[in-house]
Design a protein around this motif. Structure first.
Motif, PDB file in Angstrom:
ATOM      1  N   ARG A 190      35.841  29.317  40.183  1.00 14.46           N
ATOM      2  CA  ARG A 190      36.667  29.061  41.371  1.00 14.46           C
ATOM      3  C   ARG A 190      36.323  27.674  41.911  1.00 14.46           C
ATOM      4  O   ARG A 190      35.143  27.326  42.021  1.00 14.46           O
ATOM      5  N   PHE A 191      37.356  26.913  42.238  1.00 18.55           N
ATOM      6  CA  PHE A 191      37.131  25.526  42.625  1.00 18.55           C
ATOM      7  C   PHE A 191      38.247  25.044  43.555  1.00 18.55           C
ATOM      8  O   PHE A 191      39.346  25.613  43.600  1.00 18.55           O
ATOM      9  N   GLY A 192      37.916  24.017  44.304  1.00 17.04           N
ATOM     10  CA  GLY A 192      38.885  23.388  45.188  1.00 17.04           C
ATOM     11  C   GLY A 192      39.129  21.950  44.752  1.00 17.04           C
ATOM     12  O   GLY A 192      39.064  21.629  43.562  1.00 17.04           O
ATOM     13  N   GLU A 193      39.348  21.077  45.710  1.00 19.94           N
ATOM     14  CA  GLU A 193      39.639  19.687  45.387  1.00 19.94           C
ATOM     15  C   GLU A 193      38.376  18.873  45.142  1.00 19.94           C
ATOM     16  O   GLU A 193      38.439  17.777  44.572  1.00 19.94           O
ATOM     17  N   ALA A 194      37.219  19.376  45.574  1.00 20.56           N
ATOM     18  CA  ALA A 194      35.967  18.657  45.363  1.00 20.56           C
ATOM     19  C   ALA A 194      35.497  18.825  43.910  1.00 20.56           C
ATOM     20  O   ALA A 194      36.113  19.531  43.108  1.00 20.56           O
ATOM     21  N   ARG A 195      34.387  18.181  43.566  1.00 18.16           N
ATOM     22  CA  ARG A 195      33.874  18.232  42.206  1.00 18.16           C
ATOM     23  C   ARG A 195      33.207  19.556  41.878  1.00 18.16           C
ATOM     24  O   ARG A 195      33.183  19.979  40.730  1.00 18.16           O
ATOM     25  N   GLU A 196      32.634  20.198  42.882  1.00 25.38           N
ATOM     26  CA  GLU A 196      31.861  21.402  42.619  1.00 25.38           C
ATOM     27  C   GLU A 196      32.750  22.613  42.365  1.00 25.38           C
ATOM     28  O   GLU A 196      33.860  22.708  42.882  1.00 25.38           O
ATOM     29  N   ALA A 197      32.226  23.527  41.551  1.00 21.08           N
ATOM     30  CA  ALA A 197      32.905  24.799  41.284  1.00 21.08           C
ATOM     31  C   ALA A 197      31.874  25.915  41.371  1.00 21.08           C
ATOM     32  O   ALA A 197      30.675  25.695  41.199  1.00 21.08           O
ATOM     33  N   ARG A 198      32.344  27.122  41.665  1.00 15.70           N
ATOM     34  CA  ARG A 198      31.486  28.297  41.697  1.00 15.70           C
ATOM     35  C   ARG A 198      31.839  29.179  40.507  1.00 15.70           C
ATOM     36  O   ARG A 198      33.011  29.330  40.153  1.00 15.70           O
ATOM     37  N   VAL A 199      30.807  29.769  39.907  1.00 13.99           N
ATOM     38  CA  VAL A 199      31.042  30.620  38.753  1.00 13.99           C
ATOM     39  C   VAL A 199      30.358  31.963  38.961  1.00 13.99           C
ATOM     40  O   VAL A 199      29.230  32.037  39.475  1.00 13.99           O
ATOM     41  N   PHE A 200      31.054  33.019  38.577  1.00 17.93           N
ATOM     42  CA  PHE A 200      30.490  34.371  38.553  1.00 17.93           C
ATOM     43  C   PHE A 200      30.613  34.880  37.129  1.00 17.93           C
ATOM     44  O   PHE A 200      31.695  34.827  36.532  1.00 17.93           O
ATOM     45  N   ARG A 201      29.512  35.377  36.578  1.00 16.85           N
ATOM     46  CA  ARG A 201      29.504  35.870  35.205  1.00 16.85           C
ATOM     47  C   ARG A 201      29.142  37.355  35.187  1.00 16.85           C
ATOM     48  O   ARG A 201      28.261  37.780  35.930  1.00 16.85           O
ATOM     49  N   SER A 202      29.802  38.088  34.326  1.00 14.08           N
ATOM     50  CA  SER A 202      29.446  39.500  34.161  1.00 14.08           C
ATOM     51  C   SER A 202      29.515  39.873  32.680  1.00 14.08           C
ATOM     52  O   SER A 202      30.506  39.599  32.007  1.00 14.08           O
ATOM     53  N   PRO A 203      28.444  40.495  32.148  1.00 16.25           N
ATOM     54  CA  PRO A 203      28.431  40.917  30.744  1.00 16.25           C
ATOM     55  C   PRO A 203      29.038  42.308  30.582  1.00 16.25           C
ATOM     56  O   PRO A 203      28.938  43.156  31.468  1.00 16.25           O
ATOM     57  N   HIS A 204      29.646  42.534  29.429  1.00 17.45           N
ATOM     58  CA  HIS A 204      30.291  43.816  29.151  1.00 17.45           C
ATOM     59  C   HIS A 204      30.132  44.171  27.674  1.00 17.45           C
ATOM     60  O   HIS A 204      29.932  43.293  26.836  1.00 17.45           O
ATOM     61  N   ARG A 205      30.238  45.458  27.388  1.00 18.04           N
ATOM     62  CA  ARG A 205      30.416  45.918  26.007  1.00 18.04           C
ATOM     63  C   ARG A 205      31.798  46.528  25.922  1.00 18.04           C
ATOM     64  O   ARG A 205      32.090  47.543  26.549  1.00 18.04           O
ATOM     65  N   TYR A 206      32.670  45.889  25.132  1.00 25.10           N
ATOM     66  CA  TYR A 206      34.044  46.388  25.057  1.00 25.10           C
ATOM     67  C   TYR A 206      34.137  47.574  24.101  1.00 25.10           C
ATOM     68  O   TYR A 206      33.320  47.742  23.188  1.00 25.10           O
ATOM     69  N   ILE A 207      35.127  48.425  24.362  1.00 24.58           N
ATOM     70  CA  ILE A 207      35.287  49.683  23.627  1.00 24.58           C
ATOM     71  C   ILE A 207      36.746  49.811  23.190  1.00 24.58           C
ATOM     72  O   ILE A 207      37.667  49.691  24.021  1.00 24.58           O
ATOM     73  N   TRP A 208      36.947  50.068  21.937  1.00 24.62           N
ATOM     74  CA  TRP A 208      38.304  50.350  21.461  1.00 24.62           C
ATOM     75  C   TRP A 208      38.703  51.768  21.882  1.00 24.62           C
ATOM     76  O   TRP A 208      37.849  52.655  21.990  1.00 24.62           O
ATOM     77  N   PRO A 209      39.995  52.034  22.106  1.00 26.43           N
ATOM     78  CA  PRO A 209      40.415  53.382  22.520  1.00 26.43           C
ATOM     79  C   PRO A 209      39.952  54.486  21.570  1.00 26.43           C
ATOM     80  O   PRO A 209      39.541  55.554  22.020  1.00 26.43           O
ATOM     81  N   THR A 210      39.988  54.225  20.273  1.00 28.29           N
ATOM     82  CA  THR A 210      39.567  55.260  19.326  1.00 28.29           C
ATOM     83  C   THR A 210      38.068  55.543  19.436  1.00 28.29           C
ATOM     84  O   THR A 210      37.628  56.688  19.275  1.00 28.29           O
ATOM     85  N   GLU A 211      37.282  54.492  19.694  1.00 34.89           N
ATOM     86  CA  GLU A 211      35.845  54.697  19.890  1.00 34.89           C
ATOM     87  C   GLU A 211      35.591  55.486  21.164  1.00 34.89           C
ATOM     88  O   GLU A 211      34.717  56.361  21.212  1.00 34.89           O
ATOM     89  N   LEU A 212      36.369  55.200  22.200  1.00 36.65           N
ATOM     90  CA  LEU A 212      36.246  55.931  23.456  1.00 36.65           C
ATOM     91  C   LEU A 212      36.532  57.414  23.231  1.00 36.65           C
ATOM     92  O   LEU A 212      35.845  58.286  23.774  1.00 36.65           O
ATOM     93  N   ASP A 213      37.547  57.710  22.413  1.00 34.97           N
ATOM     94  CA  ASP A 213      37.880  59.109  22.117  1.00 34.97           C
ATOM     95  C   ASP A 213      36.745  59.823  21.398  1.00 34.97           C
ATOM     96  O   ASP A 213      36.489  61.009  21.641  1.00 34.97           O
ATOM     97  N   LEU A 214      36.062  59.109  20.506  1.00 31.72           N
ATOM     98  CA  LEU A 214      34.937  59.718  19.801  1.00 31.72           C
ATOM     99  C   LEU A 214      33.778  59.993  20.760  1.00 31.72           C
ATOM    100  O   LEU A 214      33.135  61.052  20.680  1.00 31.72           O
TER     101      LEU A 214
END
Length: 247
Positions: free
Chosen positions: A187-211
């Motif tokens: 997220r950033f405005g007109e200035a040089r600085e920006a803010r960042v938020f990071r979040s890690p995830h493990r993605y799951i395919w629908p078929t894996e979720l069903d198992l």
């Protein structure tokens, strides 16, 4: 970085955006409507209840809601909207924590991609088993989750911009061997600085979720592309999956 470190006081204080984003009526109302229907007059348990985005309006519909949440700052934000008598919350991990009176809930729900915050397959399977422990016979476990967009990755690249608009860029980096993705929100405005938020995830395919569901004793009852019941297709970017225990 641990999940309880990610969801800190700064994030909790800025999490709620009343009337906009994921709090917009067109996003929130269909979610609450569907969950109230699936609760079928019984008690509901929300894994990773957060600040109560869904739990508060669901409780206002007359559905008794209990929560499990590991972030104390998020619980603190929830407490500005509902006290412990209205929405009790157990502090703990959604894969292992136990709410009061297990086996008595008609509905457990885990929405807005939150199961992917568990970073191993074993933890995600444990989450299903924890949901099963809390449900009465015939009870339902509802998961809202995005569909991995790995096929959109350019050959040989590990990053993809999934949203770009004025003042914001959303970028995902993938580790396809471990099914890991890190979401970067700039997220950033007109200035040089920006803010960042990071979040890690493990993605799951629908078929894996069903198992995972089968391992915990569930059967898939329905899957739609959204809370309004749109058809789930190969082009759907997310899904709402309803699993049910035998009667």
């Amino acid at each position: 970085m641990r999940q309880d470190e990610i969801w800190d006081a700064e994030i909790a204080q800025g999490y709620d955006t009343p009337g906009a984003g994921m709090f917009a009526p067109e996003v929130l109302d269909p979610t609450v409507d569907r969950l109230a229907e699936l609760a079928d007059g019984g008690r509901a348990l929300e894994f990773a209840i957060g600040t109560g985005r869904v739990a508060v309006p669901l409780a206002q519909r007359g559905v008794p809601v209990t929560g499990i949440e590991m972030s104390q700052p998020m619980i603190g934000q929830l407490r500005t909207k509902a006290d412990d008598a209205t929405i009790p919350v157990v502090v703990g991990d959604m894969a292992t924590a136990t709410a009061d009176a297990p086996d008595t809930f008609q509905l457990v729900y885990l929405i807005y991609n939150t199961i992917s915050n568990l970073l191993t397959q074993a933890e995600q399977v444990a989450c299903f088993r924890n949901a099963a422990r809390h449900l009465a016979p015939g009870g339902r476990f509802v998961i809202e989750l995005w569909v991995p967009e790995v096929r959109k990755l350019p050959p040989g690249q590990q990053a993809m911009v999934w949203k770009s608009e004025a003042g914001y860029i959303g970028l995902d980096t993938y580790d396809v061997l471990r099914q890991h993705v890190v979401s970067h929100h700039f997220r950033f405005g007109e200035a040089r600085e920006a803010r960042v938020f990071r979040s890690p995830h493990r993605y799951i395919w629908p078929t894996e979720l069903d198992l995972m569901a089968q391992l915990a004793g569930f059967e898939l009852e329905s899957r739609h592309a959204d809370w309004q019941g749109a058809e789930f297709t190969a082009e759907s970017r997310s899904h709402v999956s309803v699993y049910r225990l035998p009667q």
